[in-house]
Design a protein around this motif. Structure first.
Motif, PDB file in Angstrom:
ATOM      1  N   LEU A 111      -1.458  -3.467  -7.148  1.00  0.00           N
ATOM      2  CA  LEU A 111      -2.894  -3.723  -7.255  1.00  0.00           C
ATOM      3  C   LEU A 111      -3.183  -5.186  -7.568  1.00  0.00           C
ATOM      4  O   LEU A 111      -4.112  -5.783  -7.016  1.00  0.00           O
ATOM      5  N   HIS A 134       0.835  -1.204   0.000  1.00  0.00           N
ATOM      6  CA  HIS A 134       0.000   0.000   0.000  1.00  0.00           C
ATOM      7  C   HIS A 134       0.871   1.256   0.000  1.00  0.00           C
ATOM      8  O   HIS A 134       0.603   2.224  -0.726  1.00  0.00           O
ATOM      9  N   PHE A 161      -6.385   3.666  -4.343  1.00  0.00           N
ATOM     10  CA  PHE A 161      -6.075   2.283  -3.969  1.00  0.00           C
ATOM     11  C   PHE A 161      -7.327   1.582  -3.453  1.00  0.00           C
ATOM     12  O   PHE A 161      -7.663   0.480  -3.885  1.00  0.00           O
ATOM     13  N   TYR A 187       2.350   1.771  -3.435  1.00  0.00           N
ATOM     14  CA  TYR A 187       1.353   2.306  -4.369  1.00  0.00           C
ATOM     15  C   TYR A 187       1.166   3.815  -4.157  1.00  0.00           C
ATOM     16  O   TYR A 187       0.984   4.562  -5.123  1.00  0.00           O
TER      17      TYR A 187
END
Length: 439
Positions: free
Chosen positions: A248, A231, A288, A234
Motif C-alpha cells: 500500500l 497488487h 486495495f 496484497y
C-alpha cells in the motif's frame, strides 16, 4: 524551470583547397567528377551539420562523430552514415547497460550478459530498446528505417545506390533525435530484489522512499508490471500484514502516476478474481482499491456493495451500545469512501438518511467526536442528495422523518444540518420544503 540554451558547434569553413582537390583527385584517377558528391551538396551538408551536432551531448561527440564530420567535408555521405549509425548503436547499448543487464535477463527470462548485448543484431537491439521503453514507437520506426538505409546505402556494405545531402541530413537527424540527443536513460528495477523487499520486514521511511524513487525512474512498462505484481501480493491470502502495508505504501506514493494502461491491468486482475470465484483475493482487491482511493475504477455493483456495508455498519453502531464512543471510526471511514466519487444511486437514500440521523441523534444526544465527519459529508451533498435529505425529512415512513417529526431536539439539529448546505445548491423541486424546514 530555466531553459538551457544549446550552443551550436562552430565548424571551420571548408578550405578553398578541399573542393578543388576532389576535382584533381578524380581527374588523376581518370573517373568523372560526378561519381562523388557535388561541391554544392557538400556545402549544403556542411552548412546543416552544426544544427544537428548541437543536439548531441558533448560527452557523446567522440571519435565516430569526428570521423562523420570529416567524411561529410569530402562528400563521403555513405561513410558518414556508417559512422553516425555506429555511434547510435553504441549509445543504445550504453542505455541498456545503464538499465541493468540482470534486469533485462529477468524481463527476457533468459541469460543476458555483456556478450549477448554485443552480439545482438541491430534489428534485435532496436526491438529490445522498444520493449524496455528506451526508445518510443516513433523512435523505433525511424531508427529501423535508418538501419535499412545504412545496410543498403552506406559504406558498411556494397551499396544499391547513392544518397544526396538532404537524404544524409535526414538520416543524421533521426539518429541524433532518437538515439543520441538524450544521454540519460531509465534504470531498471531488479525484480527479485524488489519482491524480496516488499515481502520482507515493514518498510521504514527511507526504504519506502528509495523504492518509490526507483520505480519512478524506471520505464512505464516495467513499472506497470511491478505495480501489478504488488497488487497480487496484497491480494494473496498468505501474504503477511507487513508485506500488505508495504504494498500500500508503494502504490500510495505512485498512484498519481498510474497510467490508463496500468489502471486497466489492475481492473482486469480484479475482475479475474471475481470470475474465478476467488473470494479471498477478490475481497482483498476491493480493499486495495478502497485504501488507494480508487473506488471510482470499480463497477457500480461493487461500489454499491462497499458503500452499503459501510453505511449499514455505521447504522448498527449508531443504534448499539456505547454508540457515542464507537461512531467516530465508522463515520470517518464512510467519509473517506464518500470522497472517492459519486455515491451509487442504489444506496443514496440509505446513505443520506443514515448520515442525517447520526448527525441529529435520537433526541438524547449525539456522538460529538463524529460530528466533524458528518458535517463534512453533509456539506459535500450533491443536489440529488440534498433533495433526498429534504424528502426523507418530510416523510414519516423512515427513521429521519420520524425523528424530525417527533423530537424538538432532532428538529433543531436538523435545522443546523440544513444550515451547512449552500442555498445555491438547493434544487428547485424541494425549495419550498427547504424554506419551511429552515424557519
Amino acid at each position: 524551470m530555466e531553459l538551457v540554451k544549446k550552443e551550436e558547434p562552430t565548424l571551420p569553413s571548408l578550405p578553398t583547397t578541399m573542393l578543388p582537390a576532389l576535382t584533381v583527385l578524380t581527374e588523376s584517377l581518370g573517373i568523372p567528377r560526378e561519381m562523388l558528391a557535388s561541391d554544392e551538396e557538400i556545402q549544403y551538408a556542411w552548412r546543416d551539420l552544426p544544427r544537428e551536432l548541437r543536439e548531441i551531448p558533448v560527452p557523446l561527440r567522440g571519435e565516430l562523430v569526428a570521423r562523420m564530420c570529416v567524411a561529410v567535408s569530402t562528400g563521403l555521405f555513405d561513410g558518414a552514415m556508417n559512422y553516425i549509425w555506429n555511434a547510435s548503436i553504441l549509445q543504445l547499448r550504453t542505455k541498456i547497460r545503464n538499465f541493468g543487464l540482470p534486469v533485462v535477463a529477468q524481463i527476457q527470462q533468459s541469460d543476458f550478459e555483456e556478450k549477448h548485448l554485443v552480439e545482438l543484431q541491430d534489428s534485435k537491439l532496436l526491438e529490445l530498446c522498444l520493449k524496455l521503453n528506451l526508445v518510443n514507437e516513433d523512435g523505433f520506426f525511424f531508427l529501423d528505417q535508418c538501419r535499412d538505409i545504412r545496410n543498403n546505402f552506406s559504406a558498411a556494405h556494397p551499396t544499391l545506390g547513392t544518397v544526396n545531402d538532404r537524404e544524409f541530413t535526414t538520416f543524421l537527424n533521426r539518429c541524433v533525435r532518437y538515439a543520441l540527443a538524450e544521454s540519460s536513460s531509465p534504470k531498471g528495477v531488479e525484480i527479485q530484489a524488489f519482491i524480496a523487499a516488499v515481502k520482507g520486514a515493514r518498510f521504514n521511511g527511507t526504504q519506502c522512499s528509495t523504492w518509490i524513487q526507483r520505480l519512478q525512474e524506471t520505464h512505464d512498462a516495467q513499472r506497470q508490471i511491478l505495480i501489478t505484481m504488488v497488487h497480487g501480493i496484497y491480494c494473496d491470502p498468505n501474504t503477511s500484514e507487513p508485506a500488505r502495508l508495504n504494498s500500500l505504501d508503494l502504490c500510495t506514493g505512485l498512484k498519481l502516476s498510474f497510467t490508463s494502461s496500468l489502471r486497466s491491468d489492475l481492473i482486469n486482475k480484479h475482475s479475474e478474481y471475481a470470475a474465478k470465484g476467488d473470494e479471498p483475493r477478490h475481497t482483498a482487491s476491493l480493499q486495495f482499491f478502497e485504501k488507494l482511493g480508487l473506488l471510482i475504477l470499480l463497477n457500480e455493483t461493487e461500489r454499491h456493495s462497499i458503500f452499503y456495508r459501510a453505511v449499514d455498519r455505521l447504522w448498527n453502531v449508531h443504534n448499539g451500545m456505547n454508540n457515542f464512543y464507537n461512531e467516530p471510526a465508522f463515520a470517518e471511514r464512510l467519509l473517506e469512501l464518500s470522497q472517492q466519487g459519486a455515491i451509487p444511486e442504489t444506496v443514496l437514500d440509505n446513505y443520506v438518511a443514515t448520515i442525517c440521523c447520526c448527525y441529529i441523534g435520537a433526541g438524547h444526544g449525539v456522538s460529538w467526536a463524529a460530528i466533524p465527519a458528518y458535517s463534512q459529508m453533509i456539506k459535500g451533498f450533491s443536489p440529488k442528495e440534498i433533495a433526498a435529505m429534504i424528502n426523507l425529512a418530510t416523510s414519516k415512513e423512515n427513521s429521519l422523518g420520524r425523528r424530525v417529526a417527533n423530537s424538538s431536539n432532532c428538529r433543531s439539529r436538523f435545522k443546523d444540518a440544513l444550515s451547512l448546505l449552500d442555498p445555491a445548491s438547493i434544487p428547485n423541486v424541494v425549495k419550498a420544503e427547504y424554506e419551511k424546514l429552515i424557519k
